[in-house]
Design a protein around this motif. Structure first.
Motif: not given
Length: 221
Positions: A28-52
């Motif tokens: 609902d927040r998107l208008g009619d402009g061009p839209v793109a997505i960026g994803w910084d990957l991480a594949t761990t979930e320990k307390a001090k691991s990097n998030p996605n």
């Protein structure tokens, strides 16, 4: 810090910063402009691991508006794939009778090349996927520099020039401030919870995806 405050004032009512799950009704927040997505990957979930981190940007005139900044931890690749599918689906909308979708997804493939390749394969037909390696070099204005430095400079320049609107969020502000200049490039500091400037990196990937020519050949990369 002053540039971040200005950016968040401009984007206060335009986007949302979320943790763990994308918000309901995000499209609902998107208008009619061009839209793109960026994803910084991480594949761990320990307390001090990097998030996605996933960012959705919309071009509104000369301004890149961050409609969504999402941070989560997961060691389950299927769960991560489900989240990116939800985000891609949320970017599909109809505005003024025209069907619109994300023009591109840029994925950081620096440390997660095999999973990034899986993302590109599984999302084929839904969104063009570009794999970005931060350590690779790029030519810009006659100078050779790492992709990480080039993309980081673009985001910082937009912040300074008032061309980036961010959701108002304490965690997002803290995340951006983990990125510092270092000998002409950028270093991502690590906080006590494993956060590592991940949302900053997702935003720079989304900005890169937003501004790339539509005809770029993504599948030979």
């Amino acid at each position: 810090l002053a540039a971040l405050h200005r950016s968040m004032e401009a984007g206060r009512a335009l986007g949302v910063a979320a943790e763990d799950e994308p918000p309901v009704g995000g499209a609902d927040r998107l208008g009619d402009g061009p839209v793109a997505i960026g994803w910084d990957l991480a594949t761990t979930e320990k307390a001090k691991s990097n998030p996605n981190a996933i960012a959705v940007l919309e071009g509104v005139g000369s301004v890149s508006v961050v409609r969504l900044a999402l941070r989560f931890k997961s060691a389950d690749p299927d769960r991560s794939m489900a989240k990116i599918r939800d985000v891609v689906a949320a970017c599909r909308r109809v505005r003024n009778g025209v069907s619109l979708s994300a023009k591109r997804l840029a994925v950081d493939a620096t440390n997660e090349r095999f999973f990034a390749a899986r993302v590109r394969k599984e999302l084929a037909g839904l969104v063009p996927v570009e794999l970005v390696v931060a350590s690779e070099s790029i030519q810009h204005l006659g100078e050779t520099l790492p992709m990480k430095t080039y993309l980081g400079n673009q985001v910082v320049n937009d912040l300074d020039d008032g061309l980036l609107a961010l959701p108002e969020s304490r965690w997002l502000k803290d995340d951006f401030r983990l990125v510092v200049r270092d000998r002409g490039g950028f270093t991502n500091l690590l906080d006590s919870s494993g956060n590592h400037g991940d949302a900053f990196d997702a935003v720079k990937l989304a900005r890169h995806a937003l501004l790339q020519p539509a005809e770029i050949d993504l599948f030979d990369r």
